[in-house]
Enzyme design. Structure first.
Site: not given
Ligand SMILES: NC(=O)c1ccc[n+]([C@@H]2O[C@H](COP(=O)([O-])OP(=O)(O)OC[C@H]3O[C@@H](n4cnc5c(N)ncnc54)[C@H](OP(=O)(O)O)[C@@H]3O)[C@@H](O)[C@H]2O)c1
Length: 279
Positions: A5, A8-11, A137, A161
């Site tokens: 990952g 994108s984003g956090i990764g 999460s 999820y």
């Protein structure tokens, strides 16, 4: 440091920060365009072009292929970040016959970790253990996970999820029991509510992103990850963290018996034999 990952984003935010600090970063992503953009951003931050591997985690053969390439290209892995995750738009089973959210968020990373385990062992030194960091999460709290059948179809994508994020914590608990003695320390974390591509197809989640102060940046979401990758005090086998501090997970996510059972059923789901895999 291998980051799934990472496109994108956090990764991506973590990969850029690590490269800026001089670490060698290896990226995994699904979308070729985003992966190339991530390669460019990491090169700009650290001055070196990172190795990058494309794999759709909804296809286990692609995970196997990427794992084999990683093993061929890298002798040692000091840190593996299992961060790829999504809120799957479709509730159709994957080509592997598994719930798409559970496959992408837990089973694919579980498989990849096994494929890379020898390299993690090689990355551990007497003074510095190798680390496995998994992005979970607070959604683990509503997970309805049947540990005997993790890949079974879920009725709602948010329940799916939650179940997958519960599996992330249970994986960390059991991996710690098995692997800490070999110098491989697994931890996991909740990044907080983060403004990224995650949940963009969920009207509820997209609306919540508009609320002032509720969501933070991807860079802020990566802070605990970066701390877990480096800090001595973060070497807590099986630990679950948020904001660089221990964080409470529900008993369903930390129960040792459920963790053992999920491990066995996950081996079966991804086609690994208990006798031929990592201890
Ligand atoms: N955002 C939040 O509020 C929040 C809160 C708690 C936990 N998390 C967790 O944080 C992690 C990172 O999410 P994010 O917020 O950074 O979201 P993001 O911007 O959507 O990034 C998700 C990453 O996962 C990859 N990914 C998604 N589906 C994939 C698939 N089928 N195969 C391979 N890679 C796949 C994406 O690859 P491509 O870009 O190449 O498709 C991307 O690199 C996830 O595990 C998520 O569950 C997020």
């Amino acid at each position: 440091m291998v980051v799934t990952g990472g496109s994108s984003g956090i990764g991506l935010a973590a990969a850029v920060a690590l490269a800026r600090a001089g670490d060698e970063v290896v990226l995994l992503g699904r979308d070729p365009g985003r992966l190339q953009h991530a390669v460019d951003a990491v090169r700009e931050a650290g001055g070196r072009t990172p190795a990058a591997y494309r794999a759709d985690f909804a296809v286990l053969d692609e995970v196997r292929e990427a794992g084999a390439k990683l093993v061929a290209d890298h002798e040692r892995i000091a840190v593996l970040v299992n961060n790829a995750g999504q809120l799957a738009p479709a509730r159709r089973l994957t080509a592997d016959g598994l719930d798409p959210t559970m496959q992408v968020n837990h089973l694919a990373g579980f498989l990849l970790t096994h494929l890379l385990f020898e390299r993690l062992l090689a990355g551990a030194t007497t003074t510095a253990p190798a680390r496995i960091i998994t992005t979970s999460s607070a959604a683990e709290a509503w997970g309805t996970l049947d540990v005997a059948r993790p890949g079974r179809r879920q009725v709602s994508r948010w329940l799916a999820y939650g179940a997958s994020k519960q599996a992330n914590v249970l994986f960390t608990v059991e991996a710690a029991r098995r692997w800490t003695q070999y110098g491989v320390v697994p931890t996991c974390f909740f990044p907080g509510l983060i403004r990224s591509r995650f949940g963009r197809r969920s009207p509820m989640f997209s609306l919540a992103k508009l609320a002032p102060g509720l969501f933070r940046s991807a860079e802020q979401g990566a802070e605990t990850l970066l701390w877990l990758a480096d800090a001595d005090e973060a070497l807590v086998p099986g630990g679950y963290f948020a904001w660089k501090r221990p964080f409470g997970a529900t008993g369903r996510s930390t129960n040792a018996d459920r963790a053992r059972r999920l491990w066995q059923s996950s081996l079966t789901a991804v086609g690994l034999e208990a006798s031929t895999t990592a201890p």
